[in-house]
Design an enzyme around this catalytic site. Structure first.
Site, short mmCIF file in Angstrom:
data_model
loop_
_atom_site.label_atom_id
_atom_site.label_comp_id
_atom_site.label_asym_id
_atom_site.label_seq_id
_atom_site.Cartn_x
_atom_site.Cartn_y
_atom_site.Cartn_z
CD GLU A 134 -0.96 -0.74 3.85
OE1 GLU A 134 -2.01 -1.46 3.90
OE2 GLU A 134 -0.56 0.29 5.27
CE LYS A 136 7.66 5.53 5.36
NZ LYS A 136 7.62 7.17 5.06
CG ASP A 138 6.11 12.32 2.79
OD1 ASP A 138 5.97 12.47 4.60
OD2 ASP A 138 6.25 13.61 2.13
CE1 TYR A 247 0.04 3.54 9.42
CE2 TYR A 247 -0.59 5.03 8.57
CZ TYR A 247 0.26 4.67 8.79
OH TYR A 247 1.08 5.18 9.38
CE LYS A 342 12.37 7.19 2.48
NZ LYS A 342 11.42 7.76 4.36
CB CYS A 436 28.90 44.83 0.22
SG CYS A 436 26.66 44.04 1.35
CB CYS A 439 26.54 48.28 2.32
SG CYS A 439 27.37 47.41 2.50
CB CYS A 454 29.48 42.55 3.50
SG CYS A 454 28.90 44.05 3.95
CB CYS A 459 25.72 46.25 5.37
SG CYS A 459 25.17 45.20 4.65
S1 IVH Z 1 2.50 0.80 9.05
C1 IVH Z 1 4.34 -1.63 12.79
N1 IVH Z 1 1.82 1.84 6.99
O1 IVH Z 1 5.54 5.51 7.89
C2 IVH Z 1 3.75 -0.69 11.62
N2 IVH Z 1 3.09 3.39 7.80
O2 IVH Z 1 8.78 5.13 7.81
C3 IVH Z 1 3.40 1.05 11.80
N3 IVH Z 1 3.00 5.27 7.74
O3 IVH Z 1 5.94 5.56 11.36
C4 IVH Z 1 3.99 1.25 10.25
N4 IVH Z 1 1.86 5.50 5.58
O4 IVH Z 1 3.76 7.48 9.82
C5 IVH Z 1 3.04 1.56 8.19
N5 IVH Z 1 0.98 2.58 4.88
C6 IVH Z 1 1.56 3.51 5.48
C7 IVH Z 1 2.24 4.18 5.68
C8 IVH Z 1 2.80 4.07 7.29
C9 IVH Z 1 2.49 6.03 6.26
C10 IVH Z 1 4.70 6.38 8.16
C11 IVH Z 1 4.07 5.57 9.89
C12 IVH Z 1 5.65 5.08 10.58
C13 IVH Z 1 6.81 5.72 8.51
C14 IVH Z 1 7.48 4.69 9.13
#
Ligand code: IVH
Length: 696
Positions: A134, A136, A138, A247, A342, A436, A439, A454, A459
């Site tokens: 799924e 991640k 931000d 999640y 990542k 500068c 000045c 400077c 200034c």
């Molecule tokens: S699971 C024990 N699922 O990423 C499992 N984390 O780098 C707990 N995050 O602290 C995390 N999307 O804040 C999980 N789909 C997702 C996520 C997610 C974002 C964040 C979360 C975690 C951080 C870790």
């Protein structure tokens, strides 16, 4: 969440009420009215598919408010009206998490994911593992706790073991239900983890507003989300339009006895959360057997990240079976059953169209590349610092070049390289100024340094930057002052130096556009409050080169009075923690400059704390916790002796009259301090004789 029957009834009833607006909704229908509103919040905020217009929703909401106002005993905790907070200045209490909030291990490429899979296969003895993948999100992570269907607590991640209780702010996020029918499946208590996010469009709009107000835009939606969650006024949180993705189920009481319910797989728990009315990544997730499928899905999702309305910085790969998750367990940092994938830093090419040279508060001249605006990683980039002359040479940058820029996560955008192969001969080399840009005085470069400076301390650019630093959050923290006001007041001639901050002509400022009564009052109060800031903040605020916050604290703790530094030798300074030769020379340079000493004396007269009030207080002394100030000429004791006596009994010496003062000791010819103290009736005004009695 709502049965088909209920939905039908809700829709019919809503239409009926809206068509007969002259007849107030009867009290007996209050439960139905709440459901109509809840259902419409769900359609609007979770499904993005509203059934009613904002106006229609508001009409019905107002009717509910009217009924509840007339019959307060009918108010329930999960009424749609109960999101609205009433505490204007919340204190966030730290509370422990039921289950620690661990972070995730990171992977960056297919090889890392193969490694992760190999370890999980070895530990489990399986031939292939089923994963759920799924996005991640931000944002800022949170933990929600529901008991008997009601949202009782929302906590920030904090240090993972305990976080801050931000329940009132969480209630402002409309996609988070105030109640959910967990009891219908036997669940009495449940802790859910998720991420609070800000949509890209909301973020851009918010930053636009900041820029219009002359404030600095925020770096990314994540910072904006976590900052929003900690705002003191829930109404302001509501105005930020935050959203949430849930999640992870971290704790349940009352689940199905044979373990074969939806919570036995991660994908099932995402579906369950969705059914309970939460926004979970139900649609975005993918269950795959074997790691190759995981890699394919991660890469496919990465290709469409820019099409999403919110920011994601990768994917999360989780072992789907909860039983297998339990078997794999966790290290002290992260679970062995999940890993983050990542995404690569986002890159873009654009044109370098100019270079601006900015003068900082220490006189350093920094070249800033002006770029054709380009959208990168959630923000529009139009300028990037290119640090110094050497950097320009190393990167072979020329005016008119096409450059490759990159932004990794929340990192400030950088120029990766220029693309000389795309030059057409019209490019020009970047000439570093010899004078500068503000000045016009000659620039100097110290041996072994890359930075041109400077050195004219008058200034204008430095003066303004110094003031901006002085009022900033980590320094004197003069709220509502900010960069924009420093610049504005300076340009109008209302403010010319740091002491001027405490001598502002508020009548003039009150006449300026944008300064209403309230904002003026706030400004006056913030300036006044800053006078009581601890000494280290003042030291930091002076912007002495190489003196950061930590050194400022060390320095503050080493003296009774700031001006004691004027007589300290380099050797004495070198004895202090984290003070090396460079730092000691810089401190000496500052305190040996008569202009600086004059400024500090002026600041003291204006009421700032130059005395270290936070110094080790004598424990258990008869005057512990009592503060003193001496004014006028003492007859029997020298001023310094009297102060030392008070301190030896645990007393604290203050430098100005304020409500924090307990005793004003008055000698002969006492002046304005006495007059001021008379107006604050908590201050005890005593004579030198009375002081001596007190000491005894
Ligand atoms: S699971 C024990 N699922 O990423 C499992 N984390 O780098 C707990 N995050 O602290 C995390 N999307 O804040 C999980 N789909 C997702 C996520 C997610 C974002 C964040 C979360 C975690 C951080 C870790």
């Amino acid at each position: 969440m709502f049965t088909t029957e209920q939905v039908k009834e809700i829709q019919a009833q809503a239409a009926n009420w809206l068509n007969n607006q002259n007849n107030p909704i009867p009290i007996k229908d209050i439960a139905l009215l709440r459901n109509v509103l809840r259902f419409n919040e769900y359609r609007y905020y979770v499904l993005n598919d509203p059934l009613l217009s904002d106006f229609e929703y508001d009409q019905l909401y107002k009717q509910l408010v009217a009924i509840e106002t007339a019959n307060p005993s009918l108010i329930v905790a999960d009424s749609p009206t109960q999101r609205v907070g009433n505490s204007l200045n919340q204190q966030f209490v730290t509370v422990p998490h039921l289950v620690p909030m661990l972070s995730l291990d990171n992977s960056y490429n297919a090889e890392d994911l193969f490694d992760f899979d190999r370890k999980a296969l070895e530990l489990s003895g399986l031939a292939q593992i089923e994963y759920c993948v799924e996005p991640k999100f931000d944002g800022a992570s949170i933990s929600l706790f529901y008991e008997n269907d009601l949202l009782v607590r929302g906590i920030t991640r904090g240090d993972g073991v305990a976080g801050e209780d931000i329940t009132q702010n969480i209630k402002q996020i409309k996609s988070i239900p105030l109640s959910a029918p967990f009891s219908s499946i036997g669940i009495q208590q449940i802790e859910i983890r998720g991420e609070i996010i800000l949509h890209k469009a909301t973020f851009e709009k918010y930053n636009q507003q900041l820029i219009e107000q002359g404030l600095s835009p925020l770096a990314n939606p994540r910072n904006a989300a976590s900052g929003s969650l900690r705002m003191k006024d829930p109404k302001e949180v509501a105005a930020r339009n935050l959203d949430a993705f849930l999640y992870h189920v971290s704790y349940v009481i009352g689940r199905h006895p044979n373990g074969s319910d939806q919570l036995s797989s991660h994908a099932g728990s995402l579906d369950l959360l969705w059914q309970m009315g939460f926004r979970s990544p139900k649609e975005e997730k993918r269950v795959v057997l074997g790691i190759q499928g995981v890699i394919d899905y991660c890469l496919a999702f990465e290709a469409k990240r820019d099409d999403l309305p919110y920011e994601i910085d990768g994917m999360v790969v989780k072992v789907n079976s909860i039983a297998l998750q339990d078997q794999l367990g966790m290290t002290s940092h992260h679970p062995r059953w999940a890993i983050a994938f990542k995404f690569k830093a986002r890159q873009a090419t654009t044109k370098l169209i100019g270079v601006e040279f900015q003068v900082g508060r220490t006189g350093a001249v920094t070249p800033v590349a002006k770029l054709s605006p380009v959208f990168l990683g959630g923000v529009t980039v139009s300028s990037i610092s290119i640090h110094n002359e050497e950097y320009i040479q190393q990167k072979d940058l020329q005016l008119g070049d096409t450059v490759l820029i990159e932004r990794a996560g929340d990192v400030i955008p950088q120029i990766v390289k220029s693309l000389p192969e795309l030059r057409n001969g019209t490019e020009k080399s970047i000439a570093f100024p010899t004078n500068c840009p503000v000045c016009k005085s000659e620039l100097f470069k110290e041996e072994g340094e890359a930075v041109w400076r400077c050195i004219n301390i008058e200034c204008e650019a430095q003066v303004v930057e110094k003031m901006i630093h002085f009022v900033s959050k980590d320094a004197l923290d003069i709220k509502s002052f900010g960069e924009a006001n420093v610049r504005k007041f300076y340009e109008l001639g209302i403010l010319k130096d740091i002491p001027g901050i405490y001598q502002l002509d508020f009548v003039k400022i009150g006449g300026l556009e944008g300064f209403g009564k309230k904002s003026l009052e706030n400004l006056v109060a913030a300036i006044e409050a800053s006078k009581q800031q601890p000494l280290y903040r003042l030291i930091y605020g002076l912007g002495i080169r190489f003196v950061g916050e930590t050194t400022a604290k060390t320095l503050a703790n080493s003296v009774n009075h700031l001006l004691d530094f004027a007589s300290k030798t380099e050797e004495e300074l070198l004895l202090l923690d984290d003070v090396g030769v460079k730092v000691a020379k810089s401190i000496q340079g500052f305190f040996h400059n008569p202009q600086n000493i004059e400024m500090l004396k002026q600041l003291e007269i204006l009421g700032l704390q130059l005395v270290n009030t936070k110094k080790e207080v004598v424990e258990g002394g008869s005057l512990t916790g009592q503060s003193f100030l001496f004014t006028g000429t003492l007859n029997q004791l020298k001023r310094s002796e009297a102060e030392a006596l008070a301190e030896s009994k645990g007393g604290i010496i203050l430098s100005g009259v304020s409500s924090k003062l307990n005793y004003l000791v008055v000698g002969e010819d006492a002046g304005s301090k006495l007059e001021k103290a008379k107006k604050i009736n908590t201050i005890k005004i005593i004579s030198e004789e009375e002081f001596i009695q007190l000491i005894k």
